[in-house]
Write an enzyme that holds these catalytic residues in place. Structure first.
Site, PDB file in Angstrom:
ATOM      1  N   CYS A   2       0.818  -1.208   0.000  1.00 43.69           N
ATOM      2  CA  CYS A   2       0.000   0.000   0.000  1.00 43.69           C
ATOM      3  C   CYS A   2       0.857   1.266   0.000  1.00 43.69           C
ATOM      4  O   CYS A   2       1.972   1.273   0.485  1.00 43.69           O
ATOM      5  CB  CYS A   2      -0.855   0.035   1.259  1.00 43.69           C
ATOM      6  SG  CYS A   2      -1.831  -1.430   1.471  1.00 43.69           S
ATOM      7  N   ARG A  27       5.392  -0.170  -6.015  1.00 43.20           N
ATOM      8  CA  ARG A  27       5.300  -1.002  -4.807  1.00 43.20           C
ATOM      9  C   ARG A  27       4.290  -2.131  -4.965  1.00 43.20           C
ATOM     10  O   ARG A  27       4.257  -3.045  -4.162  1.00 43.20           O
ATOM     11  CB  ARG A  27       4.901  -0.135  -3.605  1.00 43.20           C
ATOM     12  CG  ARG A  27       5.964   0.877  -3.230  1.00 43.20           C
ATOM     13  CD  ARG A  27       5.377   1.960  -2.371  1.00 43.20           C
ATOM     14  NE  ARG A  27       4.963   1.462  -1.075  1.00 43.20           N
ATOM     15  CZ  ARG A  27       5.698   1.547   0.017  1.00 43.20           C
ATOM     16  NH1 ARG A  27       6.882   2.089  -0.041  1.00 43.20           N
ATOM     17  NH2 ARG A  27       5.253   1.093   1.150  1.00 43.20           N
ATOM     18  N   TRP A  75      -3.246  -2.705  -1.452  1.00 44.39           N
ATOM     19  CA  TRP A  75      -2.890  -4.086  -1.770  1.00 44.39           C
ATOM     20  C   TRP A  75      -3.681  -4.934  -0.776  1.00 44.39           C
ATOM     21  O   TRP A  75      -3.451  -4.867   0.417  1.00 44.39           O
ATOM     22  CB  TRP A  75      -1.388  -4.282  -1.584  1.00 44.39           C
ATOM     23  CG  TRP A  75      -0.860  -5.552  -2.131  1.00 44.39           C
ATOM     24  CD1 TRP A  75      -0.688  -5.886  -3.445  1.00 44.39           C
ATOM     25  CD2 TRP A  75      -0.390  -6.680  -1.380  1.00 44.39           C
ATOM     26  NE1 TRP A  75      -0.144  -7.137  -3.543  1.00 44.39           N
ATOM     27  CE2 TRP A  75       0.051  -7.640  -2.311  1.00 44.39           C
ATOM     28  CE3 TRP A  75      -0.285  -6.964  -0.014  1.00 44.39           C
ATOM     29  CZ2 TRP A  75       0.578  -8.876  -1.923  1.00 44.39           C
ATOM     30  CZ3 TRP A  75       0.236  -8.185   0.362  1.00 44.39           C
ATOM     31  CH2 TRP A  75       0.652  -9.127  -0.583  1.00 44.39           C
ATOM     32  N   ASN A 100      -2.043   2.188   5.795  1.00 47.64           N
ATOM     33  CA  ASN A 100      -1.141   1.088   5.421  1.00 47.64           C
ATOM     34  C   ASN A 100      -0.947   0.216   6.649  1.00 47.64           C
ATOM     35  O   ASN A 100      -0.817   0.752   7.750  1.00 47.64           O
ATOM     36  CB  ASN A 100       0.235   1.626   5.014  1.00 47.64           C
ATOM     37  CG  ASN A 100       0.227   2.265   3.650  1.00 47.64           C
ATOM     38  OD1 ASN A 100      -0.784   2.265   2.966  1.00 47.64           O
ATOM     39  ND2 ASN A 100       1.363   2.818   3.255  1.00 47.64           N
ATOM     40  N   GLY A 101      -0.856  -1.098   6.458  1.00 45.68           N
ATOM     41  CA  GLY A 101      -0.598  -1.979   7.596  1.00 45.68           C
ATOM     42  C   GLY A 101      -1.798  -2.863   7.895  1.00 45.68           C
ATOM     43  O   GLY A 101      -2.699  -3.007   7.063  1.00 45.68           O
ATOM     44  N   GLU A 484      18.205 -17.850  -7.295  1.00 37.75           N
ATOM     45  CA  GLU A 484      17.811 -16.480  -7.625  1.00 37.75           C
ATOM     46  C   GLU A 484      17.369 -16.398  -9.091  1.00 37.75           C
ATOM     47  O   GLU A 484      16.384 -15.727  -9.412  1.00 37.75           O
ATOM     48  CB  GLU A 484      18.983 -15.529  -7.321  1.00 37.75           C
ATOM     49  CG  GLU A 484      18.790 -14.091  -7.711  1.00 37.75           C
ATOM     50  CD  GLU A 484      17.571 -13.410  -7.081  1.00 37.75           C
ATOM     51  OE1 GLU A 484      16.955 -13.980  -6.171  1.00 37.75           O
ATOM     52  OE2 GLU A 484      17.230 -12.308  -7.535  1.00 37.75           O
ATOM     53  N   LYS A 488      13.686 -15.186 -10.295  1.00 40.63           N
ATOM     54  CA  LYS A 488      13.460 -14.106 -11.269  1.00 40.63           C
ATOM     55  C   LYS A 488      12.563 -14.590 -12.394  1.00 40.63           C
ATOM     56  O   LYS A 488      11.612 -13.926 -12.779  1.00 40.63           O
ATOM     57  CB  LYS A 488      14.780 -13.610 -11.881  1.00 40.63           C
ATOM     58  CG  LYS A 488      15.681 -12.781 -11.039  1.00 40.63           C
ATOM     59  CD  LYS A 488      15.191 -11.390 -10.745  1.00 40.63           C
ATOM     60  CE  LYS A 488      14.396 -11.382  -9.480  1.00 40.63           C
ATOM     61  NZ  LYS A 488      15.074 -11.133  -8.254  1.00 40.63           N
ATOM     62  N   GLU A 491       8.876 -15.187 -11.222  1.00 39.41           N
ATOM     63  CA  GLU A 491       8.074 -14.032 -10.794  1.00 39.41           C
ATOM     64  C   GLU A 491       7.714 -13.096 -11.931  1.00 39.41           C
ATOM     65  O   GLU A 491       6.673 -12.453 -11.884  1.00 39.41           O
ATOM     66  CB  GLU A 491       8.712 -13.289  -9.615  1.00 39.41           C
ATOM     67  CG  GLU A 491       9.979 -12.548  -9.906  1.00 39.41           C
ATOM     68  CD  GLU A 491      10.574 -11.903  -8.666  1.00 39.41           C
ATOM     69  OE1 GLU A 491       9.844 -11.574  -7.733  1.00 39.41           O
ATOM     70  OE2 GLU A 491      11.810 -11.732  -8.653  1.00 39.41           O
ATOM     71  N   HIS A 507      18.533 -37.534  -7.506  1.00 45.40           N
ATOM     72  CA  HIS A 507      17.755 -37.967  -6.344  1.00 45.40           C
ATOM     73  C   HIS A 507      16.283 -37.614  -6.489  1.00 45.40           C
ATOM     74  O   HIS A 507      15.554 -37.571  -5.494  1.00 45.40           O
ATOM     75  CB  HIS A 507      18.340 -37.337  -5.067  1.00 45.40           C
ATOM     76  CG  HIS A 507      19.749 -37.760  -4.814  1.00 45.40           C
ATOM     77  ND1 HIS A 507      20.092 -39.036  -4.442  1.00 45.40           N
ATOM     78  CD2 HIS A 507      20.909 -37.079  -4.949  1.00 45.40           C
ATOM     79  CE1 HIS A 507      21.409 -39.121  -4.321  1.00 45.40           C
ATOM     80  NE2 HIS A 507      21.925 -37.951  -4.631  1.00 45.40           N
ATOM     81  N   LYS A 606       6.232  -4.674  -3.997  1.00 46.16           N
ATOM     82  CA  LYS A 606       7.659  -4.379  -3.873  1.00 46.16           C
ATOM     83  C   LYS A 606       8.137  -4.514  -2.436  1.00 46.16           C
ATOM     84  O   LYS A 606       9.157  -5.092  -2.162  1.00 46.16           O
ATOM     85  CB  LYS A 606       7.930  -2.960  -4.386  1.00 46.16           C
ATOM     86  CG  LYS A 606       9.398  -2.558  -4.331  1.00 46.16           C
ATOM     87  CD  LYS A 606      10.226  -3.388  -5.291  1.00 46.16           C
ATOM     88  CE  LYS A 606      11.717  -3.110  -5.163  1.00 46.16           C
ATOM     89  NZ  LYS A 606      12.504  -4.186  -5.798  1.00 46.16           N
TER      90      LYS A 606
END
Ligand code: F6R
Length: 611
Positions: A2, A27, A75, A100-101, A484, A488, A491, A507, A606
């Site tokens: 948010c 964000r 969000w 926010n929160g 990583e 990438k 996402e 395995h 973000k």
């Protein structure tokens, strides 16, 4: 996550609010809204699901003109992403709040407020706040007094902005667990959850601290600390280039940020290297005294930052001989942790506001660690403020949701930590530090060479256009680099990607390998190369297509189903940093081919400031 923007001015503030929201788009969010105290003398709002441009169009269709307003990108956490759940939330017609929160006791408060006759129109925890404030105003008519009393009843995290039509000369703010910054103008003042939102109107900022309540008027700011006493917060000038929020000639922020890596790595090294050693003072005044005592390192982080920590584990144990554990913050914070004596707690975070990482740090403080070190990209973040030591990564604002330049600058910082700890503890073999310092100085040039492979990698990305699954393989410190790379790719291109240490292939995961499953491998020229080559044979024997990023001296060549991309030679210890670059570029070009929203991938935010 948010975002909040607020303004009180003599001029019309609607465009300032919308521009601020646009600057916070990076964000991640699912809806946006604003409320303005209009010239007609009442509060009006517009809300839209989807992009800020939808909200902008709604405001253009039905203009709002006023001198006081608040705006928000949401969000969803409580309630679906709908227009009714979008902020601002109202109580009656003259009180509006953005938040926010997360308010943890919203259920209990909601029931109490319903009992008092309040009717809820959303599923959000935020609506509880605005009705509670409305109710409090009945006994405490001053908005600041009422807000102070209201927040005392909230459990959880909040950054709040409040306006009232009956007190239209001020904007109120409250911070607890979610950052807020006041932007200082001339005869006008602003509020935001991130200074980036206000760079269009000011370069002077005042950061609210935990528990602060602020009353922002056009020509006056009053702040009360958590104990209710008035406090002064320092006004600071922001020096970062305003152009950071621009894509320049790049098509996406992500590509721009990938290409910034030589510059930001250089910046991360500046003033931190002596002629042949790392300057321990770079970690803060207490480092010289604390580092010699460190016998263990515990690293905690999330996502990409966690992968940086995993690379550091190889470095700390191999180069500096210091035992190191690495854990994702969301696990660490809820686990019973046994702390070895003299363990340094290291948190890694781009934003410094990631809820799990922050909670892990707060737990760590209770657990008897020797000290805490934050490796972080945001100097004014909660993580930095609450840690004993800090090393800033100096990557500059990272706008693309997928982390790129933050990761490589984290790796460089962790190498500085490895060398510093190794030297002060006397565990670093002779000559290693001087050699690595020299190689670090050359690293920006080497990264530039890797970036020059851009066109080759763009071509390689075509191999993935119709694929649904991929495997990434690496060994040693390249295993986290493979992780990583897989993160990438998944996402931003939404292709399922998994990373394995190459030795684990037989395995289980080998069962997945066929012609439809490309296998990406990082193969520097080290003592594990021959073993890696055998692992790759296992893939080829099952018809799997190989994409191998190999050291130019590794003696690997193209063949049927094997695409070898030669990498510039680099000292093995720094190979994880260099090999990250082609994997970032590969994900980027695959995502572009797939036509996804590269800078704002679906479902992601973000800065993950909620649990
Ligand atoms: C992935 C990504 C995330 C973040 C994670 C931690 O590209 O960006 O996995 O790395 O959310 O964020 P910070 O580093 O801000 O704590």
């Amino acid at each position: 996550m948010c975002g909040i923007v607020g303004a009180v001015a003599e001029r019309n503030i609607t465009t300032i609010l919308i521009e601020g929201l646009k600057r916070l788009e990076y964000r991640g969010y699912d809806s946006a809204g604003l409320a303005v105290f209009t010239q007609q003398g009442h509060l009006e709002r517009r809300r839209r699901i989807g992009k800020v441009s939808e909200l902008e169009a709604a405001v253009a269709a039905e203009p709002l003109v006023g001198n006081l307003g608040i705006a928000h990108t949401r969000w969803a956490t409580h309630g679906a992403p709908t227009e009714g759940n979008a902020h601002p939330h109202f109580s009656g017609h003259d009180l509006a709040v953005v938040h926010n929160g997360i308010i943890e006791n919203h259920d209990v408060l909601r029931e109490q407020l319903k009992g008092l006759g309040y009717v809820f129109t959303s599923q959000t925890d935020t609506e509880v706040i605005v009705h509670l404030l409305h109710h409090t105003l009945k006994s405490l008519p001053d908005l600041a007094d009422a807000l102070k009393a209201t927040v005392k009843q909230l459990h959880g995290a909040y950054g709040l902005a409040v306006i009232s039509a009956s007190q239209p000369d001020r904007l109120l703010a409250a911070r607890s667990g979610s950052p807020l910054v006041i932007g200082l103008g001339h005869g006008e003042n602003f509020l935001a959850s991130d200074q980036l939102a206000l760079r269009q109107v000011t370069d002077r900022f005042m950061y609210l601290e935990e528990g602060d309540i602020a009353e922002i008027r056009r020509d006056q700011i009053t702040i009360w600390a958590v104990d209710g006493q008035p406090v002064q917060r320092e006004a600071v000038q922001y020096h970062e280039g305003a152009e950071a929020a621009d894509k320049g000639h790049y098509r996406h922020f992500m590509l721009k940020e990938i290409h910034e890596q030589p510059t930001v790595v250089q910046r991360t090294l500046e003033d931190r290297l002596g002629s042949d050693h790392v300057l321990v003072q770079a970690f803060g005044p207490k480092a010289a005294e604390l580092f010699p005592k460190v016998r263990n390192v515990q690293i905690v982080a999330c996502g990409t930052s966690y992968h940086a920590g995993m690379v550091a584990r190889y470095w700390l144990e191999e180069l500096a001989g210091i035992p190191c554990q690495v854990e994702v913050a969301s696990e660490f914070r809820y686990r019973k942790v046994v702390v070895q004596p003299d363990t340094l707690f290291v948190s890694i975070s781009q934003s410094g506001e990631t809820a799990d990482t922050l909670a892990a740090l707060r737990n760590a403080k209770e657990l008897g660690f020797l000290a805490s070190l934050a490796i972080c990209n945001v100097g004014i973040s909660s993580l930095v403020r609450e840690s004993d030591l800090t090393l800033l990564t100096r990557a500059g604002p990272e706008i693309g949701v997928a982390s790129t330049k933050a990761f490589t600058t984290q790796l460089v910082s962790l190498m500085l930590l490895t060398l510093s700890l190794g030297r002060v503890r006397g565990t670093l073999p002779a000559g290693v530090e001087a050699e690595l310092v020299e190689q670090l100085r050359r690293l920006p040039v080497r990264l530039g060479e890797a970036l020059a492979m851009d066109a080759t990698i763009e071509k390689t990305s075509e191999l993935f256009a119709d694929k649904h699954h991929t495997l990434f393989l690496g060994r040693g410190a390249q295993f986290p680099v493979a992780m990583e790379g897989a993160l990438k790719l998944k996402e931003i291109s939404y292709i399922h990607a998994e990373a394995y240490p190459a030795g684990e292939l037989k395995h289980g995961p080998l069962a997945l390998v066929d012609a439809d499953m490309p296998v990406v491998t990082v193969a520097p020229n080290n003592e594990l190369l021959e073993k890696l080559k055998s692992n790759l044979q296992e893939v080829r024997a099952r018809g799997g297509e190989l994409i191998v990023f190999a050291d130019e001296k590794a003696g690997m060549s193209n063949g049927e189903g094997t695409h070898v991309i030669a990498m510039p030679h680099i000292i093995d210890a720094l190979a994880p940093i260099l090999y990250t670059i082609p994997l970032q570029l590969l994900s980027y070009y695959v995502a572009v081919l797939k036509g996804t929203d590269v800078d704002q991938p679906r479902n992601l935010a973000k800065s993950v400031t909620v649990e």
